[in-house]
Design an enzyme around this catalytic site. Structure first.
Site, mmCIF file in Angstrom:
data_model
loop_
_atom_site.group_PDB
_atom_site.id
_atom_site.type_symbol
_atom_site.label_atom_id
_atom_site.label_comp_id
_atom_site.label_asym_id
_atom_site.label_seq_id
_atom_site.Cartn_x
_atom_site.Cartn_y
_atom_site.Cartn_z
ATOM 1 N N PHE A 140 0.845 -1.198 0.000
ATOM 2 C CA PHE A 140 0.000 0.000 0.000
ATOM 3 C C PHE A 140 0.878 1.245 0.000
ATOM 4 C CE2 PHE A 140 -2.435 3.451 1.908
ATOM 5 C CZ PHE A 140 -3.590 3.401 1.148
ATOM 6 N N ASP A 165 9.029 2.510 1.399
ATOM 7 C CA ASP A 165 7.899 3.300 1.878
ATOM 8 C C ASP A 165 7.807 3.071 3.387
ATOM 9 O OD1 ASP A 165 5.431 4.200 2.729
ATOM 10 O OD2 ASP A 165 4.340 3.462 0.976
ATOM 11 N N LYS A 177 2.786 9.978 8.149
ATOM 12 C CA LYS A 177 2.051 9.543 9.343
ATOM 13 C C LYS A 177 2.648 10.100 10.650
ATOM 14 C CE LYS A 177 -0.838 5.953 7.569
ATOM 15 N NZ LYS A 177 -0.570 4.976 6.519
HETATM 16 C C1 LIG Z 1 -0.885 5.328 5.081
HETATM 17 C C2 LIG Z 1 0.122 4.898 4.102
HETATM 18 C C3 LIG Z 1 0.332 5.618 2.907
HETATM 19 C C4 LIG Z 1 -0.548 6.770 2.492
HETATM 20 O O1 LIG Z 1 -0.384 7.893 3.286
HETATM 21 P P1 LIG Z 1 -1.452 9.092 3.168
HETATM 22 O O2 LIG Z 1 -0.925 10.092 4.138
HETATM 23 O O3 LIG Z 1 -2.778 8.516 3.517
HETATM 24 O O4 LIG Z 1 -1.404 9.576 1.770
HETATM 25 C C5 LIG Z 1 1.354 5.223 2.071
HETATM 26 N N1 LIG Z 1 2.132 4.180 2.374
HETATM 27 C C6 LIG Z 1 1.963 3.456 3.508
HETATM 28 C C7 LIG Z 1 2.881 2.302 3.796
HETATM 29 C C8 LIG Z 1 0.945 3.780 4.398
HETATM 30 O O5 LIG Z 1 0.753 3.053 5.497
#
Ligand SMILES: *Cc1c(COP(=O)(O)O)cnc(C)c1O
Length: 401
Positions: A137, A222, A251
């Site tokens: 994700f 990520d 986050k």
């Molecule tokens: C939450 C998340 C995202 C997206 O972040 P947003 O601030 O909602 O755009 C991307 N990568 C990972 C691994 C995430 O957990």
């Protein structure tokens, strides 16, 4: 009495979310209160965002102080909070350069654009393929859902950007078969979050690094969910033998204030030269001032070691709960990113456990329909932990019946 209620949501909001009935109105540490005054323990942390809990005094103070100074100037100017935060990120990670965005998805968007541009600048336009992993994700923009490995997030939004392939996570042969000199980057979460809290083997992570080096492809981590102490180290890559070429963080970085960042090396950063990419709010003084304060609190041995100790406590208690109720096959994840995988007979019922636990007074998350997820504050107290785990146990007992 407030003029709005949960029913207002259905009247005036686009129906892409289906929020809980209760509306939180106040938070302090790991406790929140809803509009009726009912108290809850928060193990959801705004989906791994509120790393210092709610309204941490250091964050509140940083926001208030910056609010009296300067809110926004655009990137026509630079600003002191952004420079200070960038210095901290650079001196505490592999990175030498920082790009600020407003969310994880935007930080990833920048990363995915950069890997293409870098390959074009240094190799050839044919080297444009991105390889990512199923169940990964990376955000909800069209490019980031396309790199993400969950079809449910791309369905209906076709045509999707091309040049993206997916392979099985934690399966090095699968990657070896697909990677080639046309690959410009491999994108992965060091622990898959939304995909079910999957921790890959270190040999896999090292193997991905080696394959990237062999094919001159960049490795993008990520760390939007795993970053800023969540796993007990400042970044999750620090648990492995591997250093990425590009890393994204968001986050927990803002502790609840929207901010994201893409980190990379001098050499790679050069491809994002003047005018190639940008953001109106990226690096905004308010966000950077808060993130700087969050960074200073988290990047201490006390907080990071505390994460490990709290994990032990949670794991012990969940194991004890499981001995009684027999619902989980395993507890996984690292640090305060906790995944509890449901046994066969409870598969698909993560939401029932989440709702029952909420009724008993604690907020938890799911990571897909088969995994309960907890991402409490990194500074959650023992007392708050016990209260939340008591609620979880009651919630579980209710579902199991
Ligand atoms: C939450 C998340 C995202 C997206 O972040 P947003 O601030 O909602 O755009 C991307 N990568 C990972 C691994 C995430 O957990």
């Amino acid at each position: 009495m407030s003029e709005v209620s949960r029913a207002t949501f259905d009247e005036v909001m686009v129906p892409n979310y289906s929020p809980m009935t209760m509306i939180p109105v106040k938070g302090e540490g790991s406790r929140i209160w809803d509009s009726e005054g009912k108290e809850y323990i928060d193990f959801a942390g705004g989906i791994a965002v509120n790393a210092l809990g709610h309204c941490h005094p250091v964050m509140v103070d940083a926001l208030k102080q910056q609010a009296d100074k300067l809110w926004h100037m655009s990137n026509v100017f630079t600003n002191e909070p952004a420079l200070e935060l960038a210095q901290k990120l650079v001196s505490n990670t592999f990175a030498e350069k920082v790009f600020f965005a407003n969310s994880g998805g935007e930080a990833n968007e920048a990363a995915f654009k950069l890997v293409r541009k870098y390959a074009k600048d240094n190799f050839s336009p044919e080297k444009n393929e991105i390889i990512a992993f199923y169940q990964g994700f990376h955000g909800r923009t069209l490019f980031t859902v396309s790199v993400g490995g969950q079809e449910k997030y791309t369905q209906g939004f076709e045509p999707l950007p091309g040049g993206i392939k997916h392979v099985e996570y934690n399966n090095l042969e699968a990657l070896a078969e697909v990677i080639s000199d046309k690959t410009c980057a491999v994108v992965m979460e060091p622990i898959q979050g939304e995909g079910g809290i999957i921790v890959p083997d270190n040999e896999f992570v090292q193997g991905v690094r080696d394959l990237c080096d062999k094919h001159s492809a960049l490795l993008v981590f990520d760390e939007v969910q795993t970053g800023l102490g969540r796993t007990g180290k400042l970044y999750a890559y620090m648990h492995t033998s591997v250093t990425p070429d590009i890393m994204t963080t968001a986050k927990a970085l803002g502790g609840g204030f929207p901010i994201g960042a893409m980190l990379t090396t001098d050499k790679i950063a050069k491809s994002m030269n003047v005018g190639t990419h940008g953001s109106t709010y990226g690096g905004n003084p308010l966000g950077c001032a808060v993130a700087s304060a969050v960074f200073d609190v988290i990047n201490t041995p006390e907080v990071l070691e505390g994460v490990m100790a709290k994990r032990d406590m949670i794991e012990q208690r969940i194991n004890a709960i499981n001995e009684k109720h027999n619902v989980f096959t395993e507890v996984r994840g690292r640090g305060l990113l906790v995944g509890c995988a449901l046994k066969e007979e409870y598969k698909g019922r993560a939401r029932d456990f989440m709702n029952a636990t909420l009724e008993e007074g604690a907020l938890i998350l799911m990571a897909g329909p088969n995994v309960l997820r907890m991402a409490p504050s990194l500074v959650v107290t023992d007392e708050e932990l016990t209260a939340g785990l008591d609620a979880l146990e009651k919630g579980i007992a209710k579902v199991v019946g």
